[in-house]
Design a protein around this motif. Structure first.
Motif, PDB file in Angstrom:
ATOM      1  N   GLN A   1       0.821  -1.212   0.000  1.00  0.00           N
ATOM      2  CA  GLN A   1       0.000   0.000   0.000  1.00  0.00           C
ATOM      3  C   GLN A   1       0.861   1.271   0.000  1.00  0.00           C
ATOM      4  OE1 GLN A   1      -3.270   0.019  -0.348  1.00  0.00           O
ATOM      5  NE2 GLN A   1      -3.403  -2.210  -0.306  1.00  0.00           N
ATOM      6  N   ARG A   2       2.166   1.084   0.259  1.00  0.00           N
ATOM      7  CA  ARG A   2       3.085   2.225   0.338  1.00  0.00           C
ATOM      8  C   ARG A   2       3.919   2.415  -0.928  1.00  0.00           C
ATOM      9  NH1 ARG A   2       2.654   6.201   4.276  1.00  0.00           N
ATOM     10  NH2 ARG A   2       2.755   5.351   6.380  1.00  0.00           N
ATOM     11  N   PHE A   3       3.955   1.405  -1.828  1.00  0.00           N
ATOM     12  CA  PHE A   3       4.903   1.449  -2.936  1.00  0.00           C
ATOM     13  C   PHE A   3       4.277   1.109  -4.281  1.00  0.00           C
ATOM     14  CE2 PHE A   3       7.920   0.983   0.549  1.00  0.00           C
ATOM     15  CZ  PHE A   3       9.001   1.754   0.130  1.00  0.00           C
ATOM     16  N   SER A   4       4.775   1.787  -5.309  1.00  0.00           N
ATOM     17  CA  SER A   4       4.573   1.385  -6.699  1.00  0.00           C
ATOM     18  C   SER A   4       5.955   1.305  -7.327  1.00  0.00           C
ATOM     19  CB  SER A   4       3.719   2.409  -7.458  1.00  0.00           C
ATOM     20  OG  SER A   4       2.403   2.439  -6.965  1.00  0.00           O
ATOM     21  N   LEU A   5       6.293   0.135  -7.906  1.00  0.00           N
ATOM     22  CA  LEU A   5       7.585  -0.049  -8.569  1.00  0.00           C
ATOM     23  C   LEU A   5       7.353  -0.042 -10.077  1.00  0.00           C
ATOM     24  CD1 LEU A   5       9.280  -2.861  -6.430  1.00  0.00           C
ATOM     25  CD2 LEU A   5       9.189  -0.394  -6.009  1.00  0.00           C
ATOM     26  N   LEU A   6       7.922   0.954 -10.755  1.00  0.00           N
ATOM     27  CA  LEU A   6       7.733   1.089 -12.195  1.00  0.00           C
ATOM     28  C   LEU A   6       9.035   0.810 -12.939  1.00  0.00           C
ATOM     29  CD1 LEU A   6       5.707   4.458 -12.333  1.00  0.00           C
ATOM     30  CD2 LEU A   6       4.908   2.162 -11.723  1.00  0.00           C
ATOM     31  N   ALA A   7       8.930   0.318 -14.145  1.00  0.00           N
ATOM     32  CA  ALA A   7      10.111   0.103 -14.985  1.00  0.00           C
ATOM     33  C   ALA A   7      10.624   1.445 -15.507  1.00  0.00           C
ATOM     34  CB  ALA A   7       9.750  -0.806 -16.157  1.00  0.00           C
ATOM     35  N   SER A   8      11.892   1.475 -15.908  1.00  0.00           N
ATOM     36  CA  SER A   8      12.429   2.671 -16.559  1.00  0.00           C
ATOM     37  C   SER A   8      11.561   3.004 -17.763  1.00  0.00           C
ATOM     38  CB  SER A   8      13.871   2.422 -17.037  1.00  0.00           C
ATOM     39  OG  SER A   8      14.726   2.226 -15.940  1.00  0.00           O
ATOM     40  N   ASN A   9      11.280   4.271 -17.949  1.00  0.00           N
ATOM     41  CA  ASN A   9      10.408   4.665 -19.053  1.00  0.00           C
ATOM     42  C   ASN A   9      10.736   6.086 -19.488  1.00  0.00           C
ATOM     43  OD1 ASN A   9       8.471   6.660 -17.612  1.00  0.00           O
ATOM     44  ND2 ASN A   9       8.420   4.851 -16.280  1.00  0.00           N
ATOM     45  N   ASN A  10      10.123   6.517 -20.585  1.00  0.00           N
ATOM     46  CA  ASN A  10      10.403   7.847 -21.135  1.00  0.00           C
ATOM     47  C   ASN A  10       9.347   8.870 -20.754  1.00  0.00           C
ATOM     48  OD1 ASN A  10       8.312   6.940 -22.685  1.00  0.00           O
ATOM     49  ND2 ASN A  10       9.349   7.189 -24.666  1.00  0.00           N
ATOM     50  N   GLU A  11       8.633   8.624 -19.642  1.00  0.00           N
ATOM     51  CA  GLU A  11       7.595   9.556 -19.201  1.00  0.00           C
ATOM     52  C   GLU A  11       7.927  10.161 -17.839  1.00  0.00           C
ATOM     53  OE1 GLU A  11       3.467   8.564 -21.155  1.00  0.00           O
ATOM     54  OE2 GLU A  11       4.071   6.883 -19.866  1.00  0.00           O
ATOM     55  N   ILE A  12       9.217  10.304 -17.553  1.00  0.00           N
ATOM     56  CA  ILE A  12       9.631  10.857 -16.257  1.00  0.00           C
ATOM     57  C   ILE A  12       9.095  12.274 -16.062  1.00  0.00           C
ATOM     58  CG2 ILE A  12      11.598  11.494 -14.816  1.00  0.00           C
ATOM     59  CD1 ILE A  12      11.182   8.469 -15.164  1.00  0.00           C
ATOM     60  N   ALA A  13       9.143  13.084 -17.122  1.00  0.00           N
ATOM     61  CA  ALA A  13       8.659  14.468 -17.003  1.00  0.00           C
ATOM     62  C   ALA A  13       7.187  14.498 -16.597  1.00  0.00           C
ATOM     63  CB  ALA A  13       8.866  15.215 -18.325  1.00  0.00           C
ATOM     64  N   LYS A  14       6.388  13.609 -17.159  1.00  0.00           N
ATOM     65  CA  LYS A  14       4.957  13.566 -16.829  1.00  0.00           C
ATOM     66  C   LYS A  14       4.743  13.030 -15.411  1.00  0.00           C
ATOM     67  CE  LYS A  14       3.298  13.020 -21.580  1.00  0.00           C
ATOM     68  NZ  LYS A  14       2.577  12.126 -22.530  1.00  0.00           N
ATOM     69  N   LEU A  15       5.533  12.028 -15.039  1.00  0.00           N
ATOM     70  CA  LEU A  15       5.399  11.494 -13.679  1.00  0.00           C
ATOM     71  C   LEU A  15       5.778  12.541 -12.641  1.00  0.00           C
ATOM     72  CD1 LEU A  15       6.826   7.904 -14.268  1.00  0.00           C
ATOM     73  CD2 LEU A  15       4.480   8.464 -13.580  1.00  0.00           C
ATOM     74  N   MET A  16       6.782  13.352 -12.963  1.00  0.00           N
ATOM     75  CA  MET A  16       7.155  14.427 -12.047  1.00  0.00           C
ATOM     76  C   MET A  16       6.058  15.485 -11.968  1.00  0.00           C
ATOM     77  SD  MET A  16      11.257  14.904 -12.466  1.00  0.00           S
ATOM     78  CE  MET A  16      12.372  13.631 -11.817  1.00  0.00           C
ATOM     79  N   ALA A  17       5.319  15.638 -13.062  1.00  0.00           N
ATOM     80  CA  ALA A  17       4.239  16.631 -13.071  1.00  0.00           C
ATOM     81  C   ALA A  17       3.088  16.234 -12.145  1.00  0.00           C
ATOM     82  CB  ALA A  17       3.716  16.830 -14.495  1.00  0.00           C
ATOM     83  N   ILE A  18       2.898  14.927 -11.925  1.00  0.00           N
ATOM     84  CA  ILE A  18       1.802  14.507 -11.035  1.00  0.00           C
ATOM     85  C   ILE A  18       2.286  14.170  -9.627  1.00  0.00           C
ATOM     86  CG2 ILE A  18       0.434  13.649 -12.979  1.00  0.00           C
ATOM     87  CD1 ILE A  18       1.117  10.784 -12.014  1.00  0.00           C
TER      88      ILE A  18
END
Length: 363
Positions: free
Chosen positions: A250-267
């Motif tokens: 409930q505390r973690f989401s583990l994501l693979a390396s991806n090219n959407e870092i800018a969008k993830l930082m935006a949220i």
């Protein structure tokens, strides 16, 4: 106008880290003047973009894995129909054999680039003094991402500081649409109405995911805080198993390396980096460009601070202070001061590319 060919040696063609630094240069430079080819030891999604931009990609085994094949493959690259003006080695001392082969092949410019201020592999420590001397003898251009990384590898010798510049505009996304935000939450199965604390980095000991696991178990940590860890690496399976066994899903989401870092930082609401040691981290630069409040271990190079007031350096020996600060973190303040701060600190991509051309001795 003659085109100059540069051979870039990077650990991996995956997204993030050193590969992101070099790709930022590659996208920004005048490819009528300079063309990059790439040697890497792991394939990845950047290969397609490199080829589309006119470069070539060579995948080699590491020296440790297959030394004879490694040396033969590299000699073949140097003997192909391309005359290389420079070789730029980003694995620093780990590719001393490659630098020596380039020297024996009379490659005019041989760049050794230090991206770290510490040793992750303990077995290298007894050999490090000798390896440093051999590396420096094979190179004729010493480059580092910051003062600490330069002193670590080059000691008192003069080196050129080449900042890990990023395209700031790419990361300042205050107007990301509601539909885009919803799509990101759904794509990565992120919990809604939680305080998302982002971590971007390879799953290795130096990135210190164990510290995040310890924070997540602190009973004083706000229930709304959720860690989003983006990256791949040798310890990812181990971390995932520990999250499951300690009932921390409930505390973690583990994501693979991806090219959407800018969008993830935006949220995201905040960024965290508890590294055991770190040079000038690209991910931390990206977080600042995104106007995220950042909690950072005091073992990270202070040069990474762009003066925006968003970084707080804390000791790893005081986890309770990390918990306190995470609970106090307020949502990021949107603003346009990032571009001015990055330029003032010498992290403008145009300035860095100009400096790079000088290092390669291109007129």
């Amino acid at each position: 106008m003659a085109k100059h060919h540069i051979l870039q040696v990077i650990p991996s063609l995956a997204l993030g880290g050193i590969s992101s630094v070099v790709m930022n240069w590659y996208r920004a430079l005048d490819r009528n003047l300079v063309q990059f080819d790439f040697i890497s030891f792991n394939d990845g999604p950047l290969a397609q973009e490199i080829i589309a931009l006119g470069g070539r990609v060579f995948i080699l085994p590491t020296f440790k894995q297959q030394p004879l094949r490694y040396m033969a493959a590299f000699r073949k690259i140097l003997n192909n129909d391309t005359c290389y003006q420079a070789i730029h080695v980003h694995n620093s001392f780990k590719n001393v054999v490659m630098l020596w082969q380039a020297k024996l092949a009379n490659v005019p410019v041989r760049v050794c680039h230090s991206h770290t201020a510490g040793l992750e592999a303990k077995w290298l420590r007894p050999l490090f003094g000798v390896i440093k001397q051999l590396t420096r003898a094979a190179s004729n251009q010493y480059v580092a991402c910051g003062q600490e990384a330069g002193s670590f590898l080059f000691g008192q010798r003069r080196f050129e500081q080449l900042n890990n510049a990023i395209d700031v505009k790419k990361y300042n996304l205050p107007n990301l649409s509601d539909d885009s935000r919803k799509a990101l939450y759904e794509k990565y199965q992120l919990p809604k109405h939680k305080h998302l604390v982002l971590h971007v980095g390879r799953f290795s000991k130096v990135k210190n995911h164990q510290f995040l696991l310890a924070l997540a178990q602190d009973k004083n940590l706000d229930n709304d805080i959720h860690f989003v860890c983006v990256g791949d690496g040798p310890l990812k399976t181990e971390v995932a198993k520990q999250i499951e066994s300690d009932n921390l899903h409930q505390r973690f989401s583990l994501l693979a390396s991806n090219n959407e870092i800018a969008k993830l930082m935006a949220i995201a609401n905040a960024f965290i980096m508890p590294s055991v040691f770190e040079g000038v981290s690209v991910a931390l630069l990206e977080a600042q460009a995104s106007n995220l409040p950042c909690l950072v271990s005091n073992t990270v190079a202070k040069e990474v601070d762009m003066g925006m007031g968003s970084l707080k350096f804390l000791s790893l020996s005081e986890p309770n202070r990390w918990t306190e600060q995470l609970n106090l973190m307020t949502p990021k303040a949107l603003g346009s001061e990032a571009q001015a701060c990055f330029s003032r600190h010498g992290y403008s991509i145009d300035d860095v590319v100009d400096k790079l051309i000088g290092i390669y001795q291109i007129q």
